[in-house]
Motif scaffolding. Structure first.
Motif, mmCIF file in Angstrom:
data_model
loop_
_atom_site.group_PDB
_atom_site.id
_atom_site.type_symbol
_atom_site.label_atom_id
_atom_site.label_comp_id
_atom_site.label_asym_id
_atom_site.label_seq_id
_atom_site.Cartn_x
_atom_site.Cartn_y
_atom_site.Cartn_z
ATOM 1 N N SER A 44 0.843 -1.187 0.000
ATOM 2 C CA SER A 44 0.000 0.000 0.000
ATOM 3 C C SER A 44 0.883 1.243 0.000
ATOM 4 O O SER A 44 1.856 1.325 0.750
ATOM 5 N N GLU A 45 0.535 2.194 -0.824
ATOM 6 C CA GLU A 45 1.310 3.435 -0.905
ATOM 7 C C GLU A 45 1.304 4.187 0.422
ATOM 8 O O GLU A 45 2.287 4.807 0.814
ATOM 9 N N SER A 48 3.669 1.865 3.054
ATOM 10 C CA SER A 48 4.986 1.318 2.721
ATOM 11 C C SER A 48 6.117 2.084 3.398
ATOM 12 O O SER A 48 7.053 1.469 3.928
ATOM 13 N N SER A 131 8.032 -0.256 -5.497
ATOM 14 C CA SER A 131 6.569 -0.351 -5.487
ATOM 15 C C SER A 131 6.069 -0.241 -4.059
ATOM 16 O O SER A 131 6.818 -0.501 -3.130
ATOM 17 N N PRO A 132 4.880 0.129 -3.830
ATOM 18 C CA PRO A 132 3.821 0.496 -4.768
ATOM 19 C C PRO A 132 3.944 1.952 -5.223
ATOM 20 O O PRO A 132 4.287 2.818 -4.431
ATOM 21 N N VAL A 133 3.692 2.184 -6.457
ATOM 22 C CA VAL A 133 3.702 3.506 -7.082
ATOM 23 C C VAL A 133 5.002 4.254 -6.774
ATOM 24 O O VAL A 133 5.000 5.449 -6.522
ATOM 25 N N SER A 135 6.646 4.545 -4.178
ATOM 26 C CA SER A 135 6.620 5.292 -2.915
ATOM 27 C C SER A 135 7.869 5.052 -2.076
ATOM 28 O O SER A 135 8.153 5.820 -1.166
#
Length: 187
Positions: A44-45, A48, A131-133, A135
């Motif tokens: 989860s952004e 994390s 990851s995620p995104v 972050s």
């Protein structure tokens, strides 16, 4: 990684045990905010970076040993003299403990600053590709990718020099400012 897995991890177990899970569910139902439970720490952004911070704090034992060594080096007669002068516990802490610990505070501050700029291993092992995104895609992670994934060694070397200059400048600023608040035993 096991401690931070969503289903059977240690952190998820501690959240369930503490009762925070019910509060998270209540906030999500009432206000529409909050992570789903069980919390997916590394995917989860929103969680994390806190997960990596918790992991880094877990390894802060070396700085704790330095603090303990500093506390043991404070002479007892200084506390006794401060107590005779009428200093309470807060006064003794502010006027004896903090000044005597100031060199240790400076050392831990500089080492922590350098360590913060070099965070890489935890993010590389636990969150592939940032990851995620992205972050957890920190500066040194980007430097590593430039050198060893994309083989742009010149660009990666330039990034390393920029990091070196930033760390040196911040360390020199800390050392200059420390002359006002660091007190050594011989002074």
């Amino acid at each position: 990684s096991w401690a931070l897995t969503a289903q059977n991890g240690l952190m998820d177990w501690m959240v369930q045990l503490s009762g925070i899970e019910a509060a998270i569910d209540w906030c999500r139902e009432r206000f529409g905010v909050g992570p789903p439970t069980p919390i997916s720490w590394l995917t989860s952004e929103a969680t994390s970076k806190p997960a990596l911070i918790i992991m880094i704090l877990w390894g802060s034992g070396a700085s704790m040993i330095i603090w303990l060594a500093g506390l043991r080096e404070i002479p007892k007669h200084l506390y006794e003299a401060a107590a005779l002068d009428g200093a309470g516990p807060i006064g003794r802490f502010r006027n004896v403990t903090l000044p005597m610990l100031s060199p240790y505070i400076l050392f831990n501050l500089v080492m922590g600053l350098i360590g913060t700029f070099q965070i890489f291993t935890q993010a590389y092992i636990m969150t592939p590709n940032g990851s995620p995104v992205r972050s957890t895609y920190f500066y040194v992670y980007k430097l590593f990718d430039e050198c060893f994934s994309f083989f742009r060694l010149g660009y990666g070397a330039a990034m390393a020099w920029v990091l070196f200059v930033i760390v040196i400048v911040l360390t020199l600023i800390n050392m200059r400012v420390s002359k006002k608040w660091v007190h050594y035993a011989g002074e």
